[in-house]
Motif scaffolding. Structure first.
Motif, PDB file in Angstrom:
ATOM      1  N   UNK A  80       0.833  -1.206   0.000  1.00  0.00           N
ATOM      2  CA  UNK A  80       0.000   0.000   0.000  1.00  0.00           C
ATOM      3  C   UNK A  80       0.866   1.255   0.000  1.00  0.00           C
ATOM      4  N   UNK A  81       0.248   2.372  -0.456  1.00  0.00           N
ATOM      5  CA  UNK A  81       0.901   3.677  -0.491  1.00  0.00           C
ATOM      6  C   UNK A  81       0.024   4.697   0.222  1.00  0.00           C
ATOM      7  N   UNK A  82       0.623   5.814   0.631  1.00  0.00           N
ATOM      8  CA  UNK A  82      -0.109   6.988   1.098  1.00  0.00           C
ATOM      9  C   UNK A  82      -1.117   6.720   2.194  1.00  0.00           C
ATOM     10  N   UNK A  83      -2.344   7.276   2.001  1.00  0.00           N
ATOM     11  CA  UNK A  83      -3.388   7.187   3.020  1.00  0.00           C
ATOM     12  C   UNK A  83      -3.810   5.744   3.277  1.00  0.00           C
ATOM     13  N   UNK A  84      -3.788   4.903   2.235  1.00  0.00           N
ATOM     14  CA  UNK A  84      -4.164   3.495   2.426  1.00  0.00           C
ATOM     15  C   UNK A  84      -3.196   2.796   3.370  1.00  0.00           C
ATOM     16  N   UNK A  85      -1.905   3.085   3.220  1.00  0.00           N
ATOM     17  CA  UNK A  85      -0.908   2.504   4.125  1.00  0.00           C
ATOM     18  C   UNK A  85      -1.113   3.011   5.544  1.00  0.00           C
ATOM     19  N   UNK A  86      -1.413   4.301   5.693  1.00  0.00           N
ATOM     20  CA  UNK A  86      -1.622   4.862   7.029  1.00  0.00           C
ATOM     21  C   UNK A  86      -2.836   4.233   7.694  1.00  0.00           C
ATOM     22  N   UNK A  87      -3.914   4.036   6.930  1.00  0.00           N
ATOM     23  CA  UNK A  87      -5.118   3.421   7.522  1.00  0.00           C
ATOM     24  C   UNK A  87      -4.833   2.003   8.002  1.00  0.00           C
ATOM     25  N   UNK A  88      -4.133   1.216   7.172  1.00  0.00           N
ATOM     26  CA  UNK A  88      -3.850  -0.165   7.570  1.00  0.00           C
ATOM     27  C   UNK A  88      -2.911  -0.200   8.763  1.00  0.00           C
ATOM     28  N   UNK A  89      -1.888   0.655   8.750  1.00  0.00           N
ATOM     29  CA  UNK A  89      -0.954   0.665   9.871  1.00  0.00           C
ATOM     30  C   UNK A  89      -1.660   1.100  11.152  1.00  0.00           C
ATOM     31  N   UNK A  90      -2.586   2.073  11.026  1.00  0.00           N
ATOM     32  CA  UNK A  90      -3.355   2.507  12.195  1.00  0.00           C
ATOM     33  C   UNK A  90      -4.213   1.374  12.731  1.00  0.00           C
ATOM     34  N   UNK A  91      -4.789   0.556  11.834  1.00  0.00           N
ATOM     35  CA  UNK A  91      -5.597  -0.582  12.272  1.00  0.00           C
ATOM     36  C   UNK A  91      -4.736  -1.610  13.000  1.00  0.00           C
ATOM     37  N   UNK A  92      -3.539  -1.865  12.483  1.00  0.00           N
ATOM     38  CA  UNK A  92      -2.624  -2.795  13.148  1.00  0.00           C
ATOM     39  C   UNK A  92      -2.297  -2.298  14.550  1.00  0.00           C
ATOM     40  N   UNK A  93      -2.002  -0.996  14.676  1.00  0.00           N
ATOM     41  CA  UNK A  93      -1.669  -0.423  15.983  1.00  0.00           C
ATOM     42  C   UNK A  93      -2.863  -0.530  16.927  1.00  0.00           C
ATOM     43  N   UNK A  94      -4.061  -0.285  16.406  1.00  0.00           N
ATOM     44  CA  UNK A  94      -5.253  -0.337  17.251  1.00  0.00           C
ATOM     45  C   UNK A  94      -5.442  -1.733  17.838  1.00  0.00           C
ATOM     46  N   UNK A  95      -5.238  -2.766  17.026  1.00  0.00           N
ATOM     47  CA  UNK A  95      -5.342  -4.134  17.523  1.00  0.00           C
ATOM     48  C   UNK A  95      -4.155  -4.494  18.413  1.00  0.00           C
ATOM     49  N   UNK A  96      -2.969  -4.057  17.992  1.00  0.00           N
ATOM     50  CA  UNK A  96      -1.747  -4.300  18.760  1.00  0.00           C
ATOM     51  C   UNK A  96      -1.840  -3.709  20.162  1.00  0.00           C
ATOM     52  N   UNK A  97      -2.585  -2.584  20.284  1.00  0.00           N
ATOM     53  CA  UNK A  97      -2.678  -1.890  21.567  1.00  0.00           C
ATOM     54  C   UNK A  97      -3.349  -2.725  22.646  1.00  0.00           C
ATOM     55  N   UNK A  98      -4.062  -3.781  22.252  1.00  0.00           N
ATOM     56  CA  UNK A  98      -4.685  -4.641  23.257  1.00  0.00           C
ATOM     57  C   UNK A  98      -3.651  -5.395  24.078  1.00  0.00           C
ATOM     58  N   UNK A  99      -2.489  -5.667  23.490  1.00  0.00           N
ATOM     59  CA  UNK A  99      -1.492  -6.503  24.155  1.00  0.00           C
ATOM     60  C   UNK A  99      -1.010  -5.927  25.486  1.00  0.00           C
ATOM     61  N   UNK A 100      -0.692  -4.605  25.566  1.00  0.00           N
ATOM     62  CA  UNK A 100      -0.229  -4.091  26.855  1.00  0.00           C
ATOM     63  C   UNK A 100      -1.230  -4.230  27.986  1.00  0.00           C
ATOM     64  N   UNK A 101      -2.524  -4.302  27.663  1.00  0.00           N
ATOM     65  CA  UNK A 101      -3.534  -4.497  28.707  1.00  0.00           C
ATOM     66  C   UNK A 101      -3.753  -5.966  29.007  1.00  0.00           C
ATOM     67  N   UNK A 102      -3.827  -6.779  27.953  1.00  0.00           N
ATOM     68  CA  UNK A 102      -4.109  -8.203  28.147  1.00  0.00           C
ATOM     69  C   UNK A 102      -2.939  -8.909  28.811  1.00  0.00           C
ATOM     70  N   UNK A 103      -1.699  -8.561  28.393  1.00  0.00           N
ATOM     71  CA  UNK A 103      -0.514  -9.259  28.891  1.00  0.00           C
ATOM     72  C   UNK A 103      -0.405  -9.295  30.411  1.00  0.00           C
ATOM     73  N   UNK A 104      -0.370  -8.129  31.083  1.00  0.00           N
ATOM     74  CA  UNK A 104      -0.230  -8.163  32.540  1.00  0.00           C
ATOM     75  C   UNK A 104      -1.449  -8.720  33.262  1.00  0.00           C
TER      76      UNK A 104
END
Length: 399
Positions: A115-139
């Motif tokens: 992906x390029x441009x805004x499409x890449x940013x949207x996908x990366x933002x989605x990955x981060x949003x899902x990834x953000x669950x780990x710091x809460x679930x882990x501990x």
């Protein structure tokens, strides 16, 4: 979903076993600093190997690097679960660090492969949003495992997670780097690639900016057992007070980043995100100056700072990779090396220096945020100048 799962491996490896620190300290007869070394060794080895994951994948393809990394990670986690001395844990943590970064490094490169441009940013933002669950679930999971099964169970869980991700990669992850786009795998070619990337000043400034910005939150992650259990008097199962609001902030910021990708300029996104982080830092300093004893006072800082951080994270990461369009895998490696290398220093030297009081922790977090702001301004200016000179591709049409 799979890219987010691979990215989660790092946070799970960092914080799932944190609730077990008191028991591990007693079992192995070590001090806080000696136990903290399990984090420092992980970060140092993670940083070192992150330099190579992307570079090797630029030559051999994305899939093989991820699969080998997951095999090593699962075996290292089993070794840690069976350890009978702190030295054995140290060795296994080094092996975990050498292997855990493959997924997140390759994941960034895969996004830019497709992906390029805004499409890449949207996908990366989605990955981060899902990834953000780990710091809460882990501990939370680590606290439950500690209470019911003891410290070894956390490492057993990591081994199972590594094996599960390996199966998903084998079955679901396509190869996104065509053979025609790969670089020769040789010492000369790698050295030339690193020379190109490390001489790119805007790229290095973006990488440094991200590392400093992330440290404004991560200093609390590294200090979690001391901050929560010693200063606030909470229990092994109460890590949600730190990771809950941080996770909510990262998810909200990532969602917002995806929503504004096509509507906000890069400059507006950066200014808004750093403004939010600056306001959070001022709140945190004010609260800690009055030294409240309730953990609830710290929730706004953790939520607001991570919201601002997640809002600008895709922009900073992709801006850096766009400075090295022909070396995205290697560039992703250097980005992660910069972040985790600084985390190793933060864990071993900087964070313990600020452990003595909540006010000192707040001061340390505010300091690295201000340094990140300065780095962002320099990176933005250098990228603009280089883009005008035609040396790099523009970051996006909406700059």
């Amino acid at each position: 979903m799979l890219l987010a799962g691979l990215a989660m491996l790092g946070p799970f490896t960092i914080n799932t076993y944190m609730p077990s620190f008191p028991e591990m300290k007693t079992v192995f007869g070590v001090t806080d600093v000696e136990l903290q070394l399990t984090l420092s060794l992980y970060f140092a080895s993670f940083a070192f190997m992150s330099l190579w994951h992307g570079a090797i994948s630029d030559s051999l393809g994305r899939r093989p690097v991820v699969m080998v990394g997951l095999v090593v990670f699962a075996l290292a986690s089993l070794g840690a679960a069976a350890a009978t001395s702190i030295e054995q844990v140290y060795v296994c943590r080094v092996l975990q660090g050498l292997s855990a970064g493959a997924g997140i490094v390759i994941g960034r490169a895969v996004i830019r492969d497709l992906y390029e441009g805004a499409a890449a940013q949207r996908l990366y933002a989605l990955v981060i949003m899902l990834f953000a669950l780990a710091p809460a679930i882990g501990p939370l999971l680590g606290g439950w495992l500690q209470v019911h099964l003891g410290w070894r169970a956390s490492f057993g869980f990591l081994a199972l997670l590594g094996a599960l991700l390996l199966g998903l990669v084998v079955g679901c992850l396509p190869e996104t780097l065509p053979s025609a786009h790969r670089h020769p795998f040789s010492a000369k070619a790698l050295l030339e690639g690193y020379r190109q990337v490390l001489r790119n000043v805007p790229f290095l400034l973006w990488a440094g900016t991200f590392a400093l910005m992330f440290a404004g939150f991560f200093i609390y992650v590294l200090s979690a057992p001391v901050f929560l259990m010693r200063h606030l008097g909470l229990a092994e199962t109460d890590f949600i007070w730190l990771f809950g609001p941080a996770t909510a902030g990262m998810m909200a910021g990532s969602w917002l980043s995806g929503r504004v990708a096509q509507h906000w300029s890069v400059g507006r996104c950066l200014a808004t995100g750093f403004g939010i982080m600056g306001g959070a830092a001022l709140w945190n300093l004010s609260i800690c100056y009055w030294a409240p004893t309730s953990p609830g006072w710290y929730l706004p800082y953790l939520f607001i700072y991570t919201l601002g951080m997640a809002l600008v994270q895709p922009t900073i990461t992709l801006s850096g990779l766009d400075c090295v369009p022909d070396r995205r895998g290697l560039g992703s490696s250097v980005q992660l090396f910069t972040q985790t290398g600084f985390n190793a220093v933060l864990s071993a030297i900087i964070a313990p220096f600020f452990w003595s009081s909540p006010l000192k922790l707040a001061g340390g977090a505010a300091l690295v945020m201000v340094l990140a702001l300065g780095g962002m301004v320099l990176a933005w200016t250098a990228t603009r100048r280089q883009a005008i000179a035609g040396a790099v591709l523009p970051i996006g049409d909406n700059r």
